[in-house]
Design a protein around this motif. Sequence first.
Motif, PDB file in Angstrom:
ATOM      1  N   GLY A 131       0.766  -1.232   0.004  1.00 20.82           N
ATOM      2  CA  GLY A 131       0.040  -0.003  -0.049  1.00 20.82           C
ATOM      3  C   GLY A 131       0.713   1.546  -0.130  1.00 20.82           C
ATOM      4  N   GLU A 132       2.027   1.219   0.365  1.00 22.63           N
ATOM      5  CA  GLU A 132       3.081   2.222   0.319  1.00 22.63           C
ATOM      6  C   GLU A 132       3.959   2.274  -1.071  1.00 22.63           C
ATOM      7  N   ASN A 133       3.385   1.535  -1.747  1.00 18.09           N
ATOM      8  CA  ASN A 133       4.123   1.519  -3.200  1.00 18.09           C
ATOM      9  C   ASN A 133       5.485   1.008  -3.282  1.00 18.09           C
ATOM     10  N   ARG A 134       5.764   0.127  -2.139  1.00 17.59           N
ATOM     11  CA  ARG A 134       7.287  -0.635  -2.192  1.00 17.59           C
ATOM     12  C   ARG A 134       6.965  -2.021  -3.042  1.00 17.59           C
ATOM     13  N   THR A 135       8.179  -2.267  -3.724  1.00 21.42           N
ATOM     14  CA  THR A 135       8.074  -3.387  -4.416  1.00 21.42           C
ATOM     15  C   THR A 135       8.916  -4.236  -4.036  1.00 21.42           C
ATOM     16  N   TYR A 136       8.591  -5.752  -4.260  1.00 24.46           N
ATOM     17  CA  TYR A 136       9.044  -6.890  -3.605  1.00 24.46           C
ATOM     18  C   TYR A 136       9.376  -7.642  -4.773  1.00 24.46           C
ATOM     19  N   ASP A 137      10.527  -8.154  -5.046  1.00 20.54           N
ATOM     20  CA  ASP A 137      10.836  -9.237  -6.304  1.00 20.54           C
ATOM     21  C   ASP A 137      10.473 -10.665  -5.660  1.00 20.54           C
ATOM     22  N   PRO A 138      10.274 -11.503  -6.745  1.00 17.04           N
ATOM     23  CA  PRO A 138      10.323 -12.872  -6.327  1.00 17.04           C
ATOM     24  C   PRO A 138      11.515 -13.524  -5.445  1.00 17.04           C
ATOM     25  N   ASP A 161       3.415 -22.100  -7.784  1.00 20.61           N
ATOM     26  CA  ASP A 161       3.645 -21.203  -6.933  1.00 20.61           C
ATOM     27  C   ASP A 161       4.660 -20.158  -7.038  1.00 20.61           C
ATOM     28  N   MET A 162       4.572 -18.927  -6.939  1.00 24.86           N
ATOM     29  CA  MET A 162       5.570 -17.720  -6.796  1.00 24.86           C
ATOM     30  C   MET A 162       5.557 -17.392  -5.282  1.00 24.86           C
ATOM     31  N   VAL A 163       6.879 -17.233  -4.966  1.00 26.18           N
ATOM     32  CA  VAL A 163       7.133 -16.835  -3.437  1.00 26.18           C
ATOM     33  C   VAL A 163       7.578 -15.454  -3.552  1.00 26.18           C
ATOM     34  N   PHE A 164       7.234 -14.762  -2.320  1.00 24.46           N
ATOM     35  CA  PHE A 164       7.666 -13.297  -2.301  1.00 24.46           C
ATOM     36  C   PHE A 164       7.984 -13.149  -0.759  1.00 24.46           C
ATOM     37  N   GLU A 165       9.234 -12.650  -0.391  1.00 30.80           N
ATOM     38  CA  GLU A 165       9.407 -12.352   1.009  1.00 30.80           C
ATOM     39  C   GLU A 165       9.033 -10.867   1.607  1.00 30.80           C
ATOM     40  N   VAL A 166       8.109 -10.809   2.243  1.00 31.22           N
ATOM     41  CA  VAL A 166       7.724  -9.414   2.585  1.00 31.22           C
ATOM     42  C   VAL A 166       7.491  -9.084   4.120  1.00 31.22           C
ATOM     43  N   PRO A 167       7.450  -7.811   4.440  1.00 32.91           N
ATOM     44  CA  PRO A 167       7.450  -7.427   5.987  1.00 32.91           C
ATOM     45  C   PRO A 167       6.076  -8.063   6.207  1.00 32.91           C
ATOM     46  N   LYS A 168       6.171  -8.662   7.840  1.00 28.54           N
ATOM     47  CA  LYS A 168       4.962  -9.172   8.329  1.00 28.54           C
ATOM     48  C   LYS A 168       3.737  -8.147   8.385  1.00 28.54           C
ATOM     49  N   GLY A 169       3.994  -6.970   8.537  1.00 23.00           N
ATOM     50  CA  GLY A 169       2.984  -5.744   8.632  1.00 23.00           C
ATOM     51  C   GLY A 169       2.649  -5.119   7.378  1.00 23.00           C
TER      52      GLY A 169
END
Length: 342
Positions: A131-138, A161-169
């Motif tokens: 929601g803050e427009n931060r992008t995460y790659d696979p 499946d595709m996997v993305f590591e993202v912040p818990k919040g």
Amino acid sequence: MEKGALVGRRTFIAASVATTLAGCTSHGSDTTDAGTSSSSTSAESATSSSGTDKNGDTERRRTETTVSVGSVVKDDTLAMVVRRVTTEEELGEFRDAEEGKTFAVIRMAVKNRGSEFIDFEDFLDASVVDGENRTYDPSISSPDHPIRSGVLAPGEVVRGDMVFEVPKGASELSLRLDFDSFTSFRFEQVTVSLGKKADSVADLKQSLDDVLSSGEKASHGGVSVAVHGVRTTTQLNEITDATDGHEFVVPDIEITNDGDERLLVSTLLQMHVKTGAGLAYTADIGASSGLKQPLNESSDIESGESHRGELAYQVETGTKPLYWAFNFLEADEPYKGFWKLR
């Protein structure tokens, strides 16, 4: 029996979420089988764009669309759907998420709805945006069933499946898929709102044509491929057992070089076992090395010679139907052959 024009020819082929993440399902399974029907949900929002080519002619209008989990996006060429989103703290035995992060595992299905083979590589151009427009790659971490780009035969479904590591919040997560290079698809960009789910989760049904049987051969451009048989076991030798709930499916494969130049093939890039729902399995290289006669891919196949041997694939016990697929990575004319194993 021989069926031609199923395998292409090339001299060298090798390469060796709810608005917060907590809204994602923490567990779940994609229980689709070959008999599951296909349905579609219209895009919730879409914008169109058009332009002109270098001659001033109007190019085909392309669209950007945003959908929910479970909604199908499709045209005459391709159909795709995100089936589910789960969160995991670890993948396999050796990969834990970093502190404060989690793995978002996105199960997708894509189907070739056309009548031609297509070379589909655009899963490589995927990202998750918050929601803050931060992008995460696979993530480089591989799930049990990664979705695989590559050649899709008419009617074929690829699922995984595709996997993305993202912040818990992280909140308001969306999957963004860009199809800039896949111009035959009407949608230039597809965005899936991972925190929203359709009332009914749609799915895609695989419908393969020209499936061969054991003993049949496919030939094209100086390459012949045959599956002579298949066996199933839970123990390959004294030290190699299948994991609980799994078994080894072991096809007997022969590849012949009928051309004038040396040929190198890759089990990783060209050969998979596929389920009726479209999940793909690569050969278990460690298990295959313990076979009495493994398929040799460490050396070229000389002109006029053949390589014959077995490959071991570890699959869930009782999975059927199962197919062995040979994918010839031909840039101009992609081809893929399927043999029914059971």
